[in-house]
Design a protein around this motif. Structure first.
Motif, PDB file in Angstrom:
ATOM      1  N   PRO A  89      11.123  74.742  39.202  1.00 18.31           N
ATOM      2  CA  PRO A  89       9.680  74.973  38.991  1.00 18.31           C
ATOM      3  C   PRO A  89       9.161  76.177  39.778  1.00 18.31           C
ATOM      4  O   PRO A  89       9.681  76.518  40.849  1.00 18.31           O
ATOM      5  N   PHE A 113       8.134  75.516  34.514  1.00 15.98           N
ATOM      6  CA  PHE A 113       9.518  75.184  34.852  1.00 15.98           C
ATOM      7  C   PHE A 113      10.439  76.159  34.140  1.00 15.98           C
ATOM      8  O   PHE A 113      10.368  76.339  32.921  1.00 15.98           O
ATOM      9  N   ASN A 115      14.015  76.775  32.968  1.00 13.59           N
ATOM     10  CA  ASN A 115      15.264  76.079  32.663  1.00 13.59           C
ATOM     11  C   ASN A 115      16.339  77.109  32.355  1.00 13.59           C
ATOM     12  O   ASN A 115      16.303  77.779  31.321  1.00 13.59           O
TER      13      ASN A 115
END
Length: 435
Positions: A89, A113, A115
């Protein structure tokens, strides 16, 4: 007023460039913009970007006499080549001056966030528990292990045989402390003269006079049974593995596990277990394929189950002399062999030089060979679950001129030249006495 919003990001692949955008609206005067990377579940915030408006103030392009409108600011952070460690995050904090007093700052924040995906870096197919002895006279289970490393998230792993997907029955997770799948016997196998003592076969004593079982064999993993000891005469032992007869197609069993690695990736292991049938499994092509969102097409690794044929054996030195250290080595085969075979060395008709009956390994070392080993024959047996092969080599030991010989040879008699001199002296003495 002050509002902050961050556009959500789709998953990105390691090595890609990523842009983090922090959008905010306000009618106040900006103080700062700060980007944080959040780690350890939110307990640690690492500052990665700061914009200080005190030294670089943004002004509206509107004329001073016109009504002031809402200003839209955008703070952008660009990560040129993301790494797995960048996964997690992020927060954008925006501060403006309070209208009542310039000493007070009003804050608002937004989060996003990131990823980060990583494609698998390696894939390999191994045979479980090899090299290991494999019974010629009892069908056993065989397990292929596919190891996939370097991926994030965990990949989808599946097996194919000769290019066709294998429909396998999933197996539960093994209990803690349990070993890998061990070979277990089948209830049924084809019986012939090479596997039954002829005395029992001729007298019909097997099974108290009952005929051989003809029921279909159990499918899938071999059933547990008490082991039965057979007395097999050496003269009728076949060098080939028997061809197990299965009345139905093999049943495959599949297990998939994955474990996190310290670098943030996941190691996936997939196992395929079935009852091996050398008759149909020899030269069968098995492949392990992997699907992953970071891959544009599946990656795969394949192996062909093959029995060993034609071992190539070398001996050094080529002309061994008494006292030399001789090494006999298996350098390879006439074909590609999988799984890795087990090598067993024996001396025909006698024990090895160190007194042992056999030696395991690719290489047999004979330390300081004596003359008595001249002409001895050595057998190398290479076996894997698909079959076995034997290769023989003969050791020729030459005399070593660098090793002095004593007055007597190995059997305690005088050397031939000494005997000749003794007879010659005795003859001369007899002639002198007669004259």
């Amino acid at each position: 007023y002050l509002t902050v919003s961050i556009e959500p990001l789709p998953p990105v692949v390691v090595g890609d460039a990523v842009t983090l955008k922090c959008n905010f609206k306000t009618d106040g005067k900006m103080r700062e913009i700060v980007w944080y990377r959040v780690t350890d579940g939110g307990t640690i915030k690492q500052k990665i970007f700061t914009f200080d408006a005190m030294f670089s103030t943004n002004f509206s392009q509107m004329e001073n006499y016109r009504k002031r409108e809402d200003l839209v600011y955008q703070s952008t952070v660009r990560l040129p080549e993301v790494r797995i460690s960048d996964n997690g995050p992020y927060e954008c904090h925006v501060g403006i001056y309070d209208r009542a007093t310039r000493e007070k700052v009003v804050l608002a924040s937004g989060n996003v966030f990131l990823n980060v995906m990583a494609p698998p870096t390696s894939i390999s197919v191994l045979a479980a528990d090899t090299p290991a002895p494999f019974s010629r006279y009892q069908a056993q289970n065989f397990t292929l292990v596919c190891v996939v490393s370097g991926g994030k998230p965990a990949p989808l792993v599946y097996f194919k045989r000769d290019g066709e997907p294998i429909e396998a029955t999933p197996l539960p997770e093994p209990p803690a402390g349990a070993s890998s799948w061990a070979p277990r016997s089948l209830l049924h196998r084809d019986l012939d003269d090479t596997k039954v003592p002829k005395s029992l076969a001729a007298d019909g004593e097997l099974g108290m006079g009952n005929p051989f079982p003809t029921a279909d064999p159990p499918r899938g993993l071999a059933a547990e049974r008490d082991s039965v000891t057979e007395s097999i005469p050496e003269t009728v032992v076949s060098r080939e593995f028997p061809r197990w007869v299965h009345m139905a197609e093999p049943i495959y069993y599949f297990r998939h596990t994955h474990a996190p690695v310290s670098d943030g990736t996941i190691e996936a292991r997939a196992t395929l277990t079935w009852t091996l049938n050398p008759q149909i499994d020899n030269e069968a092509l098995f492949s392990c394929e992997v699907k992953h969102p970071a891959l544009s097409m599946p990656m795969q690794s394949e192996v062909t189950l093959v029995a060993p044929k034609g071992p190539k054996i070398t001996m050094t030195p080529t002309r061994a002399r008494v006292g030399d250290t001789v090494r006999i080595l298996v350098q390879g085969f006439q074909n590609e062999v999988f799984p890795e075979p087990l090598f067993t060395w024996t001396r025909v008709g006698s024990r090895l030089l160190d007194g042992s009956a056999e030696h395991d390994g690719k290489e047999l070392v004979l330390e300081r060979v004596p003359a008595e080993l001249n002409g001895s024959m050595y057998r190398c047996t290479a076996q894997n679950p698909l079959g076995s092969t034997d290769t023989h080599t003969r050791l020729i030991v030459f005399e070593n001129p660098n090793i002095p010989r004593g007055p007597e040879d190995s059997n305690g008699s005088l050397p031939s030249h000494c005997g000749f001199r003794f007879i010659l002296a005795l003859t001369l003495t007899v002639i002198l006495e007669l004259t």
